[in-house]
Design a protein around this motif. Structure first.
Motif, PDB file in Angstrom:
ATOM      1  N   UNK A 615       0.448  -1.045  -0.034  1.00 42.88           N
ATOM      2  CA  UNK A 615      -0.168   0.360   0.271  1.00 42.88           C
ATOM      3  C   UNK A 615       1.027   1.443   0.002  1.00 42.88           C
ATOM      4  N   UNK A 616       1.563   1.261   0.675  1.00 43.02           N
ATOM      5  CA  UNK A 616       2.687   2.535   0.953  1.00 43.02           C
ATOM      6  C   UNK A 616       3.592   2.541  -0.380  1.00 43.02           C
ATOM      7  N   UNK A 617       3.196   1.876  -1.663  1.00 42.52           N
ATOM      8  CA  UNK A 617       4.742   1.734  -2.558  1.00 42.52           C
ATOM      9  C   UNK A 617       4.709   2.558  -3.175  1.00 42.52           C
ATOM     10  N   UNK A 618       5.190   3.353  -4.060  1.00 43.04           N
ATOM     11  CA  UNK A 618       4.730   4.404  -5.336  1.00 43.04           C
ATOM     12  C   UNK A 618       6.036   4.027  -5.814  1.00 43.04           C
ATOM     13  N   UNK A 619       6.193   4.552  -7.362  1.00 45.63           N
ATOM     14  CA  UNK A 619       7.004   4.275  -8.297  1.00 45.63           C
ATOM     15  C   UNK A 619       8.077   4.713  -8.219  1.00 45.63           C
ATOM     16  N   UNK A 624      10.345   1.450  -4.201  1.00 45.68           N
ATOM     17  CA  UNK A 624      10.552   0.672  -5.504  1.00 45.68           C
ATOM     18  C   UNK A 624      12.304   0.515  -5.228  1.00 45.68           C
ATOM     19  N   UNK A 625      13.095   1.225  -4.517  1.00 45.46           N
ATOM     20  CA  UNK A 625      14.240   0.316  -4.524  1.00 45.46           C
ATOM     21  C   UNK A 625      14.633  -0.596  -4.257  1.00 45.46           C
ATOM     22  N   UNK A 630      15.371  -6.375  -3.134  1.00 39.29           N
ATOM     23  CA  UNK A 630      14.999  -7.746  -2.793  1.00 39.29           C
ATOM     24  C   UNK A 630      14.644  -8.775  -3.618  1.00 39.29           C
ATOM     25  N   UNK A 631      13.835  -8.417  -4.537  1.00 38.73           N
ATOM     26  CA  UNK A 631      13.489  -9.303  -5.894  1.00 38.73           C
ATOM     27  C   UNK A 631      14.794 -10.218  -6.498  1.00 38.73           C
ATOM     28  N   UNK A 632      15.600  -9.007  -6.449  1.00 45.98           N
ATOM     29  CA  UNK A 632      17.291  -9.366  -7.114  1.00 45.98           C
ATOM     30  C   UNK A 632      17.534 -11.052  -5.989  1.00 45.98           C
ATOM     31  N   UNK A 633      17.389 -10.167  -4.709  1.00 41.37           N
ATOM     32  CA  UNK A 633      18.530 -11.975  -3.840  1.00 41.37           C
ATOM     33  C   UNK A 633      17.285 -13.027  -3.662  1.00 41.37           C
TER      34      UNK A 633
END
Length: 685
Positions: A615-619, A624-625, A630-633
């Protein structure tokens, strides 16, 4: 037949009293053998009184331990007569056992019958003293067994008293062991005799004689008189051995009082002492017209600590909480523990403002973390306050209202305090009824599973579903988990419910596979308590086998906070579950408990990012960074990333661009009952 329950504390006290009486008799028999002439006879009345009073007190403490749905009263002459019989029989038996150099068979038999008869007479006269009508019906076989046990115990007692009367080396340990055997035998006769009594469901108590409370006072006074009689005998004997006996009896009585009136874990006053002190304080407050405040307190989150770290850590936490509460109370306050994680504070001469100030101080004090060994534990405090005379003038009403106010605090978010208001009773009764209904919900098949789809970011077809629990209450309609799961966790019913969820989700998935969707999977949430259960692996294995499902089609979701309470234990359990072939998802990831480096030691298959984080995520935000990193790891650790709580098209687009492979949320599909899933999938939003 009238139902009878037993107070475990008082039963234990009665056994201790029987042991003390037996040891006293053996010790005094030894003293009689150590002296000559009249000095030996001086020990006889004191020893007989000590033993007789001890046996009598054990009997009536056992009577007080018998909890009946009636206010008991006792006939005064019969009660005193049973005491006199016990003393005379004990003194006579001691005379047979210790006043001669040789214990002949005739003297032993005479003493056995005398002591056994006095014990039997004392017991059944004492039972006859209970003013109840219709009269007690007796089981003849059990009565006979109790008489045999009494006579056998008496014969054993006299034999031991004679052979252990000499103060030889090591005789103290032998007397202690013999006293334990004698005490168990005497108490066994008593409780067999109690088991022989049957009370009518129409029983009534006569309004005369001693009340149970009055009898309790007299039993205490008369039991303590053992000390006085023994001290008197010690003064007459004027030997060091007698002084040691007096010390032992003093310590035993102090321990008895401590056992009966204090909480064994924290040393705080228990419910018995609290009620006595509260009654006295209320009489004084009424007489002198000053206020009084009663606070009921319950720890929030204590059960989770117990479940995660074990009862030994929970006990240490309770002692630390008791100490911190005491440190933040006025000197005139009384702090008691009722049991579990429930505490009570009584504030004398405290008005509304003062009570509120103390409650706020206590809530703030408990909110600070507790450092115990290698753990830093956090709990909070829910407090309910009832005031005299505003909220009641009797102990019962004040305690009831303070409890209702405390429960209201829990329902209002916990970690705070409230004064009692009349409307709180309605809420309390509502919640209690809900808890009662929950016990029957499984048997009545009122629980339901709704299924929320999880979609791949690459297409509009579902990969699987998360099973979400609902309760179709017969009068309150469809209830969501936040309405009842907290109560299920507190009662332990959450384990049975969780096992049902696993089986029902597997059953439904088998039906979907048979219906043409073999690619679908299902995810089930595990509660913290269920995760700790030793039979969790068997439950999962049995459900998969029963419904003939491939293990990989089942995902078990475990909250990140649960896995981090004891990482070593979590690693072991998750590895065992993964060895079955099921997938493991770490739920609510991103709320600060763990990081990816810690999770690499867990045999997890996927991470579910917490909806609050989404909910707190913005582009263009730093979040986002962080998510990209996190996705990479995660991909490097072979972990799939699932985003839940997707509610807008903007969130869907952003999460897809960031690299998430699986999305879940109201935008894509709401939770639905199983029979509506196929129709919803055929007509996507």
């Amino acid at each position: 037949m009238l139902m009878v329950n037993w107070d475990g504390i008082l039963v234990t006290v009665s056994l201790i009293v029987a042991f003390i009486a037996s040891f006293t008799a053996l010790d005094i028999a030894g003293r009689m053998a150590a002296v000559r002439g009249r000095r030996a006879l001086l020990w006889l009345p004191g020893g007989g009184a000590a033993m007789g009073i001890g046996i009598w007190a054990m009997h009536f403490i056992g009577m007080l331990a018998m909890m009946m749905p009636l206010t008991t009263r006792y006939d005064i002459p019969l009660t005193l007569g049973s005491l006199l019989l016990a003393i005379v029989g004990s003194a006579t038996a001691l005379w047979f056992a210790a006043s001669r150099a040789v214990l002949t068979l005739r003297r032993w038999l005479a003493g056995t019958l005398t002591l056994g008869g006095s014990i039997i007479g004392m017991h059944y006269i004492g039972m006859r003293a209970l003013l109840i009508s219709p009269a007690i019906r007796w089981d003849a076989l059990l009565v006979a067994v109790s008489c045999v046990v009494a006579i056998g115990a008496s014969g054993l007692a006299l034999w031991l008293a004679f052979h252990l009367r000499r103060n030889l080396r090591g005789v103290l340990l032998l007397r202690l062991g013999a006293a334990l055997v004698m005490g168990i035998a005497v108490a066994g006769m008593h409780y067999i005799g109690m088991a022989a009594a049957h009370f009518s469901t129409h029983s009534m108590i006569e309004h005369q004689g001693f009340s149970a409370q009055g009898l309790a006072v007299w039993v205490t006074i008369i039991t303590l008189s053992i000390l006085g009689l023994t001290l008197l005998a010690s003064m007459l004997d004027a030997q060091l051995q007698a002084a040691k006996l007096a010390y032992r009896l003093t310590r035993a009585n102090r321990e008895l009082k401590q056992l009966a009136m204090r909480d064994g874990l924290t040393g705080l006053p228990n419910r018995i002492m609290l009620e006595q002190q509260l009654d006295r304080s209320l009489r004084r407050a009424s007489r002198e017209d000053h206020p009084l405040a009663l606070m009921f307190m319950d720890l929030d989150g204590f059960k989770a600590v117990n479940d995660a770290w074990g009862h030994h850590i929970g006990d240490r936490l309770l002692r630390a909480v008791a100490e911190r509460l005491n440190d933040n109370l006025p000197e005139t306050a009384m702090l008691a523990r009722l049991g579990g994680d429930e505490f009570v504070v009584m504030l004398n001469e405290a008005n509304r403002a003062q009570a509120g100030q103390v409650a706020g101080t206590l809530v703030k004090a408990i909110d600070a973390p507790f450092d115990l060994a290698r753990y830093q534990l956090r709990v909070s405090l829910s407090v309910g306050i009832a005031l005299f005379p505003e909220h009641g003038r009797t102990r019962k009403i004040l305690m009831l209202n303070a409890d209702a106010a405390m429960y209201h605090t829990k329902q209002s978010g916990r970690n705070g305090w409230h004064f009692f208001e009349p409307a709180m009773h309605t809420l309390t009764q509502h919640q209690l009824q809900l808890a009662t209904d929950l016990w029957a919900a499984l048997d009545r098949q009122e629980l339901r599973l709704f299924y929320q789809p999880q979609f791949s970011t690459g297409n509009q077809q579902p990969l699987g579903f998360e099973a979400l629990l609902r309760w179709q209450h017969p009068t309150r309609g469809l209830l969501t988990p936040e309405k009842f799961l907290a109560r299920a966790e507190k009662t332990g019913l959450i384990v049975s419910i969780g096992n049902w969820v696993i089986n029902e989700a597997c059953r439904q998935l088998r039906q979907w596979h048979t219906g043409g969707h073999p690619e679908w999977s299902v995810a089930v949430n595990l509660s913290a308590l269920q995760f700790q259960q030793h039979d969790l692996l068997n439950t999962v294995r049995d459900a998969l086998a029963r419904h003939q499902l491939p293990a990989g089609s089942l995902t078990l979701e475990i909250a990140e906070s649960v896995t981090m309470r004891d990482p070593a234990f979590s690693q072991q359990i998750i590895a065992a579950l993964a060895s079955l072939g099921v997938r493991i998802a770490i739920d609510n990831f991103g709320i600060g408990y763990a990081n990816l480096l810690q999770l690499k030691h867990l045999a997890a298959s996927e991470l579910k990012i917490d909806r609050n984080f989404i909910n707190s995520l913005r582009a263009d935000s730093e979040d986002a960074t962080v998510v990209r990193a996190m996705l990479t790891m995660a991909h490097g650790l072979n972990l799939d990333m699932v985003a839940e709580g997707v509610e807008t098209a903007e969130q869907q687009q952003l999460l897809t661009r960031l690299g998430f492979t699986t999305l879940q949320g109201y935008l894509l599909g709401k939770p639905l009952p199983a029979e509506r899933v196929a129709q919803a999938i055929a007509s996507p939003p």
